[in-house]
Design an enzyme around this catalytic site. Structure first.
Site, PDB file in Angstrom:
ATOM      1  N   ASP A 166      -6.700  55.934  80.106  1.00 56.82           N
ATOM      2  CA  ASP A 166      -5.408  55.524  80.656  1.00 56.82           C
ATOM      3  C   ASP A 166      -4.396  56.640  80.410  1.00 56.82           C
ATOM      4  O   ASP A 166      -4.224  57.102  79.281  1.00 56.82           O
ATOM      5  CB  ASP A 166      -4.946  54.225  79.988  1.00 56.82           C
ATOM      6  CG  ASP A 166      -3.811  53.530  80.732  1.00 56.82           C
ATOM      7  OD1 ASP A 166      -2.936  54.232  81.274  1.00 56.82           O
ATOM      8  OD2 ASP A 166      -3.795  52.291  80.758  1.00 56.82           O
TER       9      ASP A 166
ATOM     10  N   SER B  56      -1.720  45.406  81.638  1.00 52.98           N
ATOM     11  CA  SER B  56      -0.557  46.237  81.914  1.00 52.98           C
ATOM     12  C   SER B  56       0.726  45.521  81.480  1.00 52.98           C
ATOM     13  O   SER B  56       0.872  45.192  80.307  1.00 52.98           O
ATOM     14  CB  SER B  56      -0.556  46.608  83.396  1.00 52.98           C
ATOM     15  OG  SER B  56       0.345  47.651  83.664  1.00 52.98           O
TER      16      SER B  56
ATOM     17  N   HIS C 121      -5.993  53.538  83.933  1.00 50.75           N
ATOM     18  CA  HIS C 121      -5.231  52.293  83.777  1.00 50.75           C
ATOM     19  C   HIS C 121      -5.938  51.153  84.503  1.00 50.75           C
ATOM     20  O   HIS C 121      -5.880  50.001  84.078  1.00 50.75           O
ATOM     21  CB  HIS C 121      -3.822  52.497  84.342  1.00 50.75           C
ATOM     22  CG  HIS C 121      -2.862  51.402  84.008  1.00 50.75           C
ATOM     23  ND1 HIS C 121      -2.528  51.060  82.715  1.00 50.75           N
ATOM     24  CD2 HIS C 121      -2.135  50.560  84.803  1.00 50.75           C
ATOM     25  CE1 HIS C 121      -1.658  50.058  82.721  1.00 50.75           C
ATOM     26  NE2 HIS C 121      -1.413  49.744  83.979  1.00 50.75           N
TER      27      HIS C 121
END
Length: 339
Positions: free
Chosen positions: A282, A128, A311
């Protein structure tokens, strides 16, 4: 305290603001070898601290502390490194200055070179916002970084990603009726709403449809929403979250004097072997955006994590996803360097 502090002194940020007595919190695993060439840098993601990165570190894993010296620097704003919650006035809470991904990586570079005398990094890896930092490392220090492996992280905040983060920010702003002069009134209780906003983005539609939360010990969707999204966000300081949201919303590896906003040039300048692993489902760091980026990096492999964990395919929770990431990192680390 299971981490160390690297004092940065008074630092001038990209914004031009000087943050006094700044510092990075970091933790290391393993030992630096004599050649100082067994280094892995593994920055933290939004809201995470070094402990959340430890699922990928261990004997027999790709990030093996018996082979590598692994440095996990904490993101500014995460509550351990310099943050709104731990900085004295006049930069406390809502007065904390704007910090960029570029600032973070520049300070991490100081840690790596000044504290440890390291000149080569075998791998920069991250999930991330940690993934954005790995891209930034590759673009800012192309001759130093031999490999990068961002997973579920993009090289800039694309417009849709910005909108998702803006929704989280708006949940906090609504708590003070969008009056920025009242931000000091925010408390951790106001974070419950932010968690619920994020709940629809962190995991895929299929995850919820197939009720995979039951495998995590939750009997109902309501229990999962309260027990994961509310509980995890309520533990975060709202001012830290606003600071990290700003960092995330304005992330772009080309937004600096080296590239002056030329995103393509920044990507093409990365010399490292790159293994780019988006989550296939995602919803806001999309595989499409990552594929575009990978196509511009000279030595990149695009290898999506086929998973309905969205995600959070990169969060270290789902065993199959963890194995996929670990296997790819082992392959990447086995590649000879580009000189």
């Amino acid at each position: 305290m299971d981490y160390e502090i690297f004092d940065l002194g008074d630092v001038t940020l990209q914004s031009g603001v000087t943050l006094p007595s700044a510092y990075l919190a970091y933790k290391t695993y393993g030992r630096l070898n004599e050649k100082k060439d067994n280094v892995i840098v593994y920055p933290t993601a939004f809201g995470d601290q070094h402990v959340q990165n430890e699922w990928l570190i261990g004997v027999g894993k790709s990030l093996d502390p018996q082979k590598y010296f692994i440095i996990v620097p904490n993101l500014l704003g995460n509550g351990l490194s310099s943050s709104p919650s731990n900085t004295p006035p006049p930069f406390d809470r809502a007065n904390f200055p704007q910090v960029t991904i570029y600032d973070n990586v520049k300070f991490q570079h100081r840690l790596v070179t000044e504290k440890f005398g390291i000149q080569k990094i075998a791998l920069v890896v991250g999930w991330s916002m940690g993934g954005i930092q790995s891209f930034q490392w590759g673009a800012s220090y192309p001759d130093m970084v031999e490999r990068i492996a961002p997973f579920a992280g993009v090289a800039k905040t694309w417009p849709h990603t910005y909108v998702v983060l803006d929704g989280m920010k708006a949940a906090l702003m609504a708590a003070v009726r969008f009056d920025s002069s009242q931000l000091h009134q925010l408390t951790s209780a106001d974070m419950r709403t932010v968690g619920r906003v994020y709940g629809g983005w962190g995991l895929s539609q299929a995850f919820y449809r197939e009720e995979l939360y039951r495998g995590l010990g939750f009997d109902s969707l309501a229990d999962f929403m309260a027990g994961v999204w509310e509980d995890s966000f309520i533990q975060m300081d709202p001012h830290n979250v606003l600071a990290m949201l700003w960092t995330g919303q304005h992330a772009d590896i080309s937004a600096n004097p080296s590239y002056n906003g030329d995103f393509g040039k920044a990507l093409r300048s990365i010399k490292a072997h790159a293994c780019i692993m988006p989550g296939s489902t995602d919803l806001f760091c999309s595989a499409d955006d990552n594929e575009y980026e990978a196509n511009l990096i000279p030595h990149a492999v695009f290898n999506p994590i086929r998973s309905i964990w969205g995600h959070f395919a990169g969060r270290g929770i789902n065993r199959a996803d963890n194995q996929f990431i670990d296997d790819n990192l082992k392959r990447l680390l086995a590649l000879p360097t580009n000189g």
